[in-house]
Design an enzyme around this catalytic site. Structure first.
Site, PDB file in Angstrom:
ATOM      1  CE  LYS A   1     -86.326 -30.218 -12.684  1.00  0.00           C
ATOM      2  NZ  LYS A   1     -86.600 -29.573 -11.374  1.00  0.00           N
TER       3      LYS A   1
ATOM      4  CG  ASP B   1     -87.844 -31.173  -8.189  1.00  0.00           C
ATOM      5  OD1 ASP B   1     -86.705 -31.272  -7.700  1.00  0.00           O
ATOM      6  OD2 ASP B   1     -88.049 -30.905  -9.392  1.00  0.00           O
TER       7      ASP B   1
END
Length: 283
Positions: free
Chosen positions: A67, A104
């Site tokens: 990420k 997210d």
């Protein structure tokens, strides 16, 4: 050829993303595929270079440990992903550029929207964990007016994360602080919003348990665990035993996937089938 997207990670076999996106593709009856691809850190740059030349590739979701590592190989980042400092979705733009996005934050906040639409005298979140997921959660909740208590094994890391991502007066604590019972007398929480969030991998299948004593949770708190395997964690079960409302990790996972799905395939995910999807993911 059929347009496709992927999820990449190391490891990747545990990912539920192919099941989620594949479920929506089937329900909509569209010509598309969603795949899992095992990409180790040393292959990340070459993977993206290869995909740049594939016009059927619509993008990918990035999970651990990519990420943050993926950022140098992208052409640009959306403002939210830049602020969070983590990318979980890469989308090919119309000009061919690879754009880093973060879904997210939206996924985490989605099951809280009903609660957050109300007015509160005070909002506090106790967040357990200082990894990549915590970055998105701190960013999202600080924008929703929460005072954050961030707990981790390394309090210096927790303080640096808060200083980078959150505005206002926030606090850090060692994770061990919440392991033992407390006799702290909470003040009146009427009209307040309290969250207790496991943003760590503790409690995940194959990981050590999360040491948290629910005497640290104010009355009326909402317990939120981002762990998805198992969805019914010891953390959430203990919260229910304490009489608290709970939110499981599948809620965040499905929410963030829905945003990515529309980026990849240009159509909204059929959320009216969420109950059926959750049943499949629980088996």
């Amino acid at each position: 050829m059929i347009p496709y997207a992927e999820v990449i990670g190391d490891p990747i076999a545990q990912s539920k993303s192919p099941a989620i996106h594949g479920f929506w593709i089937d329900k909509l009856g569209i010509e598309a595929e969603y795949r899992a691809r095992h990409v180790i850190p040393a292959e990340l740059e070459s993977y993206l270079a290869e995909r740049r030349g594939d016009t059927d590739w619509r993008g990918c979701n990035a999970t651990m440990p990519h990420k943050q590592a993926i950022i140098p190989f992208l052409d640009r980042m959306e403002p939210l992903a830049k602020r969070v400092g983590a990318v979980n979705t890469v989308v090919r733009a119309r000009d061919g550029a690879l754009v880093g996005r973060n879904t997210d934050v939206a996924g985490f906040l989605e099951p809280l929207r009903g609660e957050l639409s109300g007015t509160h005298y005070f909002r506090m979140a106790r967040i357990l964990g200082t990894g990549g997921a915590a970055r998105a959660i701190v960013t999202g909740l600080s924008k929703e007016g929460f005072t954050v208590v961030l707990a981790g094994r390394d309090t210096d890391k927790a303080r640096a994360l808060l200083d980078e991502l959150a505005e206002g007066d926030h606090h850090v604590a060692p994770l061990s602080h919440f392991a033992a019972a407390t006799d702290f007398d909470f003040d009146d929480r009427e009209g307040c919003c309290d969250l207790v969030i496991n943003a760590s991998p503790l409690g995940m299948r194959g990981q050590p348990p999360l040491p948290f004593d629910w005497s640290h949770a104010p009355p009326g708190s909402i317990a939120y665990d981002i762990v998805t395997d198992p969805a019914e964690t010891d953390f959430l079960n203990a919260a229910r035993d304490a009489g608290l409302k709970t939110i499981d990790g599948l809620s965040m996972l499905i929410g963030q996937a829905a945003v990515a799905f529309e980026y990849f395939f240009g159509i909204e995910a059929p959320r009216e089938f969420d109950s059926e999807l959750r049943e499949r993911l629980m088996t």
